[in-house]
Design a protein around this motif. Structure first.
Motif, PDB file in Angstrom:
ATOM      1  N   VAL A  52       3.256   2.682  -2.869  1.00  0.00           N
ATOM      2  CA  VAL A  52       2.605   1.370  -2.746  1.00  0.00           C
ATOM      3  C   VAL A  52       1.497   1.252  -3.791  1.00  0.00           C
ATOM      4  CG1 VAL A  52       1.224  -0.111  -1.230  1.00  0.00           C
ATOM      5  CG2 VAL A  52       3.202   1.124  -0.312  1.00  0.00           C
ATOM      6  N   ILE A  53       0.716   2.307  -3.975  1.00  0.00           N
ATOM      7  CA  ILE A  53      -0.339   2.313  -4.989  1.00  0.00           C
ATOM      8  C   ILE A  53       0.280   2.130  -6.376  1.00  0.00           C
ATOM      9  CG2 ILE A  53      -2.115   3.737  -6.105  1.00  0.00           C
ATOM     10  CD1 ILE A  53      -2.980   2.798  -3.367  1.00  0.00           C
ATOM     11  N   ASP A  54       1.362   2.846  -6.645  1.00  0.00           N
ATOM     12  CA  ASP A  54       2.034   2.734  -7.944  1.00  0.00           C
ATOM     13  C   ASP A  54       2.542   1.316  -8.187  1.00  0.00           C
ATOM     14  OD1 ASP A  54       1.494   5.420  -8.307  1.00  0.00           O
ATOM     15  OD2 ASP A  54       3.544   6.079  -7.845  1.00  0.00           O
ATOM     16  N   GLU A  55       3.124   0.699  -7.156  1.00  0.00           N
ATOM     17  CA  GLU A  55       3.627  -0.668  -7.293  1.00  0.00           C
ATOM     18  C   GLU A  55       2.490  -1.649  -7.581  1.00  0.00           C
ATOM     19  OE1 GLU A  55       5.721  -4.122  -7.611  1.00  0.00           O
ATOM     20  OE2 GLU A  55       6.425  -2.058  -7.788  1.00  0.00           O
ATOM     21  N   TRP A  56       1.363  -1.518  -6.880  1.00  0.00           N
ATOM     22  CA  TRP A  56       0.223  -2.413  -7.139  1.00  0.00           C
ATOM     23  C   TRP A  56      -0.351  -2.178  -8.523  1.00  0.00           C
ATOM     24  CZ3 TRP A  56      -1.110  -6.871  -5.410  1.00  0.00           C
ATOM     25  CH2 TRP A  56      -0.645  -7.269  -4.163  1.00  0.00           C
ATOM     26  N   ALA A  57      -0.348  -0.941  -8.992  1.00  0.00           N
ATOM     27  CA  ALA A  57      -0.824  -0.670 -10.352  1.00  0.00           C
ATOM     28  C   ALA A  57       0.061  -1.378 -11.369  1.00  0.00           C
ATOM     29  CB  ALA A  57      -0.853   0.835 -10.614  1.00  0.00           C
ATOM     30  N   ARG A  58       1.375  -1.371 -11.145  1.00  0.00           N
ATOM     31  CA  ARG A  58       2.294  -2.097 -12.041  1.00  0.00           C
ATOM     32  C   ARG A  58       2.022  -3.600 -11.990  1.00  0.00           C
ATOM     33  NH1 ARG A  58       5.682   2.007 -10.412  1.00  0.00           N
ATOM     34  NH2 ARG A  58       6.511   0.902  -8.630  1.00  0.00           N
ATOM     35  N   ARG A  59       1.818  -4.129 -10.789  1.00  0.00           N
ATOM     36  CA  ARG A  59       1.555  -5.566 -10.648  1.00  0.00           C
ATOM     37  C   ARG A  59       0.245  -5.947 -11.334  1.00  0.00           C
ATOM     38  NH1 ARG A  59       2.382  -7.379  -4.667  1.00  0.00           N
ATOM     39  NH2 ARG A  59       2.986  -9.364  -5.552  1.00  0.00           N
ATOM     40  N   PHE A  60      -0.792  -5.115 -11.148  1.00  0.00           N
ATOM     41  CA  PHE A  60      -2.071  -5.410 -11.791  1.00  0.00           C
ATOM     42  C   PHE A  60      -1.954  -5.317 -13.308  1.00  0.00           C
ATOM     43  CE2 PHE A  60      -4.358  -4.294  -7.689  1.00  0.00           C
ATOM     44  CZ  PHE A  60      -4.713  -5.614  -7.430  1.00  0.00           C
ATOM     45  N   HIS A 114       8.524  -9.424 -11.643  1.00  0.00           N
ATOM     46  CA  HIS A 114       7.590  -8.759 -10.735  1.00  0.00           C
ATOM     47  C   HIS A 114       7.318  -9.577  -9.475  1.00  0.00           C
ATOM     48  CE1 HIS A 114       6.551  -5.196 -12.999  1.00  0.00           C
ATOM     49  NE2 HIS A 114       6.629  -5.924 -14.091  1.00  0.00           N
ATOM     50  N   ASP A 166       3.558 -15.359  -5.014  1.00  0.00           N
ATOM     51  CA  ASP A 166       2.854 -14.229  -4.421  1.00  0.00           C
ATOM     52  C   ASP A 166       1.517 -14.696  -3.851  1.00  0.00           C
ATOM     53  OD1 ASP A 166       0.827 -11.927  -4.638  1.00  0.00           O
ATOM     54  OD2 ASP A 166       2.750 -10.892  -4.844  1.00  0.00           O
ATOM     55  N   THR A 183      -0.914 -12.996  -2.622  1.00  0.00           N
ATOM     56  CA  THR A 183      -2.049 -12.181  -3.044  1.00  0.00           C
ATOM     57  C   THR A 183      -2.574 -12.644  -4.395  1.00  0.00           C
ATOM     58  OG1 THR A 183      -1.151 -10.317  -1.824  1.00  0.00           O
ATOM     59  CG2 THR A 183      -2.844  -9.827  -3.451  1.00  0.00           C
TER      60      THR A 183
END
Length: 142
Positions: A25-33, A80, A98, A100
């Motif tokens: 989940v952290i990795d996915e949010w890092a990609r999104r950011f 994404h 999205d 968020t």
């Protein structure tokens, strides 16, 4: 949690580990950011947010980008899951997909009516536009 280290506050370490949760989940949010971190793509997201739905040509005019650059950026944003297209006849308009990112944009560029209540003008670069060093709720608990 590693037991071979001497911890100062084990309870805080445990809370931090619990907060991290699933590393995927952290990795996915890092990609999104990283996708949102590009100024051109962020400008597109902000423009889409305020227009609610807008075509590639109109986005290009609003952001000063070429149609080709907008299309390429939208392809990545769509991949994404940040925007979604809607075709009506021959016109394709994009909107935010999205929630968020929608909320994040409110922190980056508040709506003009929100700025009026604070006495700042977002278009004039007033205090309604926050930098990362000036969080909206610096002294508030959520």
């Amino acid at each position: 949690m590693s037991t071979d280290r001497k911890l100062i506050d084990p309870e805080r370490v445990a809370a931090a580990v619990d907060g991290l949760g699933d590393r995927a989940v952290i990795d996915e949010w890092a990609r999104r950011f990283s996708v949102v971190a590009d100024p051109s793509r962020l400008a597109l997201l902000v423009s889409i947010h305020y227009a609610r739905e807008i075509s590639v040509t109109d986005l290009a005019a609003a952001t000063g980008m070429t149609d080709t650059a907008v299309s390429q950026a939208l392809r990545l944003l769509r991949a994404h899951g940040l925007v979604t297209p809607q075709r009506v006849g021959r016109v394709v308009r994009y909107r935010l997909a999205d929630a968020t990112v929608h909320e994040l944009i409110h922190h980056v560029r508040p709506h003009p009516e929100q700025a009026e209540t604070t006495g700042a003008s977002p278009r004039a670069g007033g205090s309604a536009t926050r930098t990362p060093e000036q969080p909206a709720n610096a002294g508030e608990d959520r």
